[in-house]
Write a protein that holds these residues in place. Structure first.
Motif, PDB file in Angstrom:
ATOM      1  N   PRO A   1       0.811  -1.226   0.000  1.00 31.82           N
ATOM      2  CA  PRO A   1       0.000   0.000   0.000  1.00 31.82           C
ATOM      3  C   PRO A   1       0.845   1.277   0.000  1.00 31.82           C
ATOM      4  O   PRO A   1       0.449   2.292  -0.564  1.00 31.82           O
ATOM      5  CB  PRO A   1      -0.825  -0.105   1.288  1.00 31.82           C
ATOM      6  CG  PRO A   1      -0.789  -1.532   1.683  1.00 31.82           C
ATOM      7  CD  PRO A   1       0.486  -2.100   1.131  1.00 31.82           C
ATOM      8  N   MET A   2       2.012   1.224   0.630  1.00 31.79           N
ATOM      9  CA  MET A   2       2.903   2.385   0.628  1.00 31.79           C
ATOM     10  C   MET A   2       3.395   2.681  -0.784  1.00 31.79           C
ATOM     11  O   MET A   2       3.446   3.841  -1.209  1.00 31.79           O
ATOM     12  CB  MET A   2       4.088   2.149   1.567  1.00 31.79           C
ATOM     13  CG  MET A   2       3.718   2.062   3.022  1.00 31.79           C
ATOM     14  SD  MET A   2       5.183   1.740   4.032  1.00 31.79           S
ATOM     15  CE  MET A   2       4.619   0.333   4.968  1.00 31.79           C
TER      16      MET A   2
ATOM     17  N   ASP B   1       1.879   1.721  -3.565  1.00 30.86           N
ATOM     18  CA  ASP B   1       0.714   2.138  -4.361  1.00 30.86           C
ATOM     19  C   ASP B   1       0.331   3.594  -4.123  1.00 30.86           C
ATOM     20  O   ASP B   1      -0.200   4.252  -5.014  1.00 30.86           O
ATOM     21  CB  ASP B   1      -0.482   1.224  -4.074  1.00 30.86           C
ATOM     22  CG  ASP B   1      -0.311  -0.161  -4.665  1.00 30.86           C
ATOM     23  OD1 ASP B   1       0.439  -0.313  -5.655  1.00 30.86           O
ATOM     24  OD2 ASP B   1      -0.924  -1.106  -4.127  1.00 30.86           O
ATOM     25  N   SER B   2       0.588   4.110  -2.931  1.00 28.73           N
ATOM     26  CA  SER B   2       0.206   5.491  -2.640  1.00 28.73           C
ATOM     27  C   SER B   2       1.322   6.496  -2.950  1.00 28.73           C
ATOM     28  O   SER B   2       1.112   7.693  -2.806  1.00 28.73           O
ATOM     29  CB  SER B   2      -0.233   5.624  -1.191  1.00 28.73           C
ATOM     30  OG  SER B   2       0.859   5.400  -0.323  1.00 28.73           O
ATOM     31  N   ASP B   3       2.479   6.012  -3.377  1.00 24.92           N
ATOM     32  CA  ASP B   3       3.596   6.909  -3.691  1.00 24.92           C
ATOM     33  C   ASP B   3       3.575   7.231  -5.186  1.00 24.92           C
ATOM     34  O   ASP B   3       3.792   6.341  -6.010  1.00 24.92           O
ATOM     35  CB  ASP B   3       4.917   6.247  -3.314  1.00 24.92           C
ATOM     36  CG  ASP B   3       6.100   7.176  -3.438  1.00 24.92           C
ATOM     37  OD1 ASP B   3       6.135   7.986  -4.398  1.00 24.92           O
ATOM     38  OD2 ASP B   3       7.002   7.104  -2.596  1.00 24.92           O
TER      39      ASP B   3
END
Length: 165
Positions: A32-33, A35-37
């Motif tokens: 998720p980190m 994907d959100s960067d």
């Protein structure tokens, strides 16, 4: 310190901008980190050798690639690592959850866990085993070796690494 955040921070410090992943329970919190960067592209794959090929093409296109995988997938990727990366001097950062070592609770993980470092040695792929205290710098150093030598380098995250959670 959160091990997943530390691994992610090490990837960011290194300039990783393309991440290929194969599902692994120990690496799941990093996804998720990524994907959100907005500076990172995440490409989930079903097999490790597919990921090796995608990373090679991305590197040739100017990206700094990494592959998140479980060490059991090393066997799946041997031919691609040898006949593509090694032959053509293509760097790749392999961030591996090293299952099957001391503390493993699933017996099916043990055979590959015991063979991982021998396989990396046979493929002439250097590897490092960071602690939570030095993982960011270790990932940065591993990529420096990979890019300087034009070869894959593995970062082995052993079971004890995740105990900091």
């Amino acid at each position: 310190m959160d091990p997943s955040i530390s691994v992610f921070n090490g990837m960011r410090m290194t300039g990783i901008d393309l991440v290929v992943s194969v599902p692994c329970i120990n690496l799941k919190d990093i996804l998720p980190m990524i994907d959100s960067d907005p500076s990172m592209i995440h490409v989930p794959v079903t097999r490790e050798e597919e990921g090796v090929g995608i990373c090679a093409g991305a590197y040739m296109g100017g990206k700094i690639p990494a592959m998140l995988m479980q060490n059991s997938g090393l066997g799946n990727s041997i031919n691609a690592l040898a006949s593509l990366n090694k032959l053509f001097h293509i760097p790749l950062l392999l961030i591996m959850s090293h299952r099957g070592v001391e503390g493993e609770t699933i017996c099916a993980q043990v055979p590959m866990g015991q063979l991982t470092t021998s396989l990396l040695d046979a493929l002439d792929i250097p590897y490092v085993v960071p602690t939570i205290d030095n993982v960011e710098e270790t990932i940065l150093h591993a990529w420096a070796i990979a890019s300087e030598k034009g070869r894959p380098v593995a970062v082995l995250l052993e079971i004890g690494f995740w105990e900091a959670e």
